[in-house]
Design an enzyme around this catalytic site. Sequence first.
Site, PDB file in Angstrom:
ATOM      1  CE1 TYR A  62      -6.719  -6.649   4.111  1.00  0.00           C
ATOM      2  CE2 TYR A  62      -6.880  -4.287   3.876  1.00  0.00           C
ATOM      3  CZ  TYR A  62      -6.929  -5.402   4.786  1.00  0.00           C
ATOM      4  OH  TYR A  62      -6.543  -5.293   5.816  1.00  0.00           O
TER       5      TYR A  62
ATOM      6  CE  LYS B  33      -9.672  -6.662   6.660  1.00  0.00           C
ATOM      7  NZ  LYS B  33      -9.546  -7.382   7.986  1.00  0.00           N
TER       8      LYS B  33
ATOM      9  CB  SER C 182      -9.031  -2.331   6.667  1.00  0.00           C
ATOM     10  OG  SER C 182      -8.490  -1.575   6.237  1.00  0.00           O
TER      11      SER C 182
END
EC number: 1.1.1.162
Length: 227
Positions: free
Chosen positions: A132, A136, A119
């Site tokens: 998150y 990532k 991402s």
Amino acid sequence: GIGRAVAAALSRAGARVTALSRTAADLESLARECPGIETLCLDLADWEAVEAALGAAGPFELLVNNAAVAELQPFLEVTRSALQRSLDVNFGAVLHVSQIVARQMIAQGMPGAIVNVSSQASKRALRDHAVYCSTKSALDMLSKVMAMELGPHKIRVNTVNPTVVMTDMGRINWSDPQKSAAMIARIPLGKFAEVDDVVNSILFLLSDKSAMTTGSSLMIDGGFLVS
């Protein structure tokens, strides 16, 4: 949405595809749409079940690690359960599945390609995304180490790093113009990514057309990171 579209695109291109998900209904509808696809209904956090199922289903020449969770919490409110679940799926499952598939490739003496779906959040801090963003970022570095260690076995490893993608869920989450305007204003191309933008990039990295590309992150962000 991305994983389903990748599986369908690979099947249409003539690949023998095995799709893995923990949601049986999604797999059933995919199998109806693309009758040649084999399906495995598993939770990637269950290492023993995944190892047994993939061991029986392989060997594979290509792998796309797409499954992920996003449990958004302010940094001061991050819970242990959210942290553990995110680490298990966004990082641990990728490591484990890649180990299984790469060992099969090596045992068969086959070259291969692995694409991990990361991402833009791995490169830019986003509010309420502490876990998150961190998982990532860890995935990006894992992919580079995998590329280094698997390269001698002719196995390439890369990531794709999309911005917001207009999957069904993406459209729901970003349909409010007041919410989306601030993000789009930071994207030079002035729009979010469509599913096909990500799928086409994954297909490129799986194909021989990227034969000298490994350890790279392909940004699919419309220029977000340069703004």
